[in-house]
Design a protein around this motif. Structure first.
Motif, short mmCIF file in Angstrom:
data_model
loop_
_atom_site.label_atom_id
_atom_site.label_comp_id
_atom_site.label_asym_id
_atom_site.label_seq_id
_atom_site.Cartn_x
_atom_site.Cartn_y
_atom_site.Cartn_z
N PRO A 213 37.83 -57.02 27.40
CA PRO A 213 38.54 -56.41 26.41
C PRO A 213 40.26 -56.48 26.34
N VAL A 214 40.65 -56.43 27.64
CA VAL A 214 42.16 -56.44 27.91
C VAL A 214 42.47 -57.09 29.26
N THR A 215 43.11 -57.97 29.55
CA THR A 215 43.10 -58.96 30.47
C THR A 215 44.48 -59.02 31.28
N GLY A 216 44.78 -58.35 32.18
CA GLY A 216 46.23 -58.44 32.84
C GLY A 216 46.44 -59.82 33.62
N SER A 217 45.36 -60.37 34.33
CA SER A 217 45.46 -61.70 34.88
C SER A 217 45.94 -62.73 33.73
N LEU A 218 45.16 -62.72 32.88
CA LEU A 218 45.44 -63.68 31.93
C LEU A 218 46.66 -63.94 31.13
N ASN A 219 47.00 -62.64 30.81
CA ASN A 219 48.39 -62.26 30.34
C ASN A 219 49.51 -62.56 31.35
N ALA A 220 49.34 -62.35 32.56
CA ALA A 220 50.13 -62.97 33.71
C ALA A 220 50.11 -64.69 33.50
N SER A 221 49.25 -65.17 33.36
CA SER A 221 49.02 -66.69 33.25
C SER A 221 49.78 -67.22 32.10
N ILE A 222 49.54 -66.37 31.04
CA ILE A 222 50.30 -66.80 29.89
C ILE A 222 51.68 -66.65 29.99
N GLY A 223 52.29 -65.44 30.53
CA GLY A 223 53.50 -65.18 30.67
C GLY A 223 54.20 -66.51 31.58
#
Length: 276
Positions: A213-223
């Motif tokens: 649903p909502v993914t901190g690790s992926l958003n870290a990678s994107i950032g």
């Protein structure tokens, strides 16, 4: 019996983020007992709070999907830090927590909301031609549908696909039979002036979670890949829309560090009979 919390992460609205199950005082549990309990909760991640082995850490965290242990994951980090503090944990610093996990020591900032410092990438850069073909097949996309593809592995193994716009992200209908062991994140921008800068989706069937649903690790990678380049140095990402959630992930690049933050709220509190 051990204290237990279930925390909703990355949303300000009740029951619209990503839940994580947190077992407190987990010293003495075996690997098998932890994995069995995580399989039973059937959430994307279940965590276990333990006494740290590193003197610089405030606590130690182990993170399990229904089928495997992860060295690091984002929403479990924020949810577990929230649960630890709510249970009376006393950090050594007023401004930050230090979490010991499989990825090493992780800094968690305490400001308006908890935010973790993105760990170093284990793998980044372009994908191979064969990998690109597999990724496009898994997402049922053509070459013209994507702007770029890059590895962004910070533990869970992400490869990230940048699409032309957010609507295209929401339209993706994966071919699950073509994923193999890939965990694929997809991101696309909203028009300027929108509430959120991007829409994000996370597909990770290899670890027993079809879409997170909502993914901190992926958003870290994107950032780490796009903040300050294709995206602003500070922005809010939307995730979970395709699943009826309303996740909001706050990303900020400060120098060489990318901070990933979100709100957290405890939804269940009690005790669980796991282990001895």
């Amino acid at each position: 019996m051990r204290p237990f919390s279930q925390v909703d992460v990355f949303s300000t609205e009740p029951l619209t983020g990503n839940p994580v199950a947190v077992v407190h005082d987990a010293d003495g549990l075996s690997d098998e007992e932890m994995q069995r309990f995580a399989h039973w909760t059937n959430l994307s991640e279940t965590t276990f709070l333990l006494t740290p082995t590193d003197r610089a850490a405030d606590y130690r965290l182990r993170i399990f999907t229904p089928s495997a242990e992860l060295p690091f994951a984002g929403h479990p980090t924020i949810g577990s830090a929230h649960a630890w503090l709510e249970a009376g944990g006393e950090p050594s610093s007023d401004r930050e927590l230090a979490q010991e996990c499989g990825a090493g020591l992780l800094r968690i900032r305490r400001t308006e909301r908890l935010a973790f410092a993105a760990p170093p990438l284990l793998r980044d850069g372009p994908v191979s031609d064969d990998e690109r073909r597999q990724i496009l097949t898994a997402l049922r996309l053509g070459d013209d549908d994507v702007v770029d593809i890059s590895w962004g592995d910070n533990g869970p193994g992400w490869v990230v696909v940048l699409m032309r716009h957010a609507e295209a992200v929401l339209d993706v209908r994966p071919d699950w039979s073509s994923f193999g062991d890939l965990d694929i994140g997809v991101v696309g921008p909203y028009p300027e002036g929108s509430e959120c800068a991007v829409e994000v989706r996370a597909f990770c069937p290899s670890i027993g979670v079809v879409e997170d649903p909502v993914t901190g690790s992926l958003n870290a990678s994107i950032g780490q890949w796009l903040a300050g380049e294709s995206l602003p140095t500070s922005y809010v990402a939307s995730q979970g829309t395709a699943l009826g959630r309303r996740g909001r992930v706050h990303v900020e690049k400060d120098g060489d560090t990318v901070w990933v933050g979100g709100d957290a709220a405890t939804t269940i509190k009690g005790t669980v009979g796991v282990g001895p």
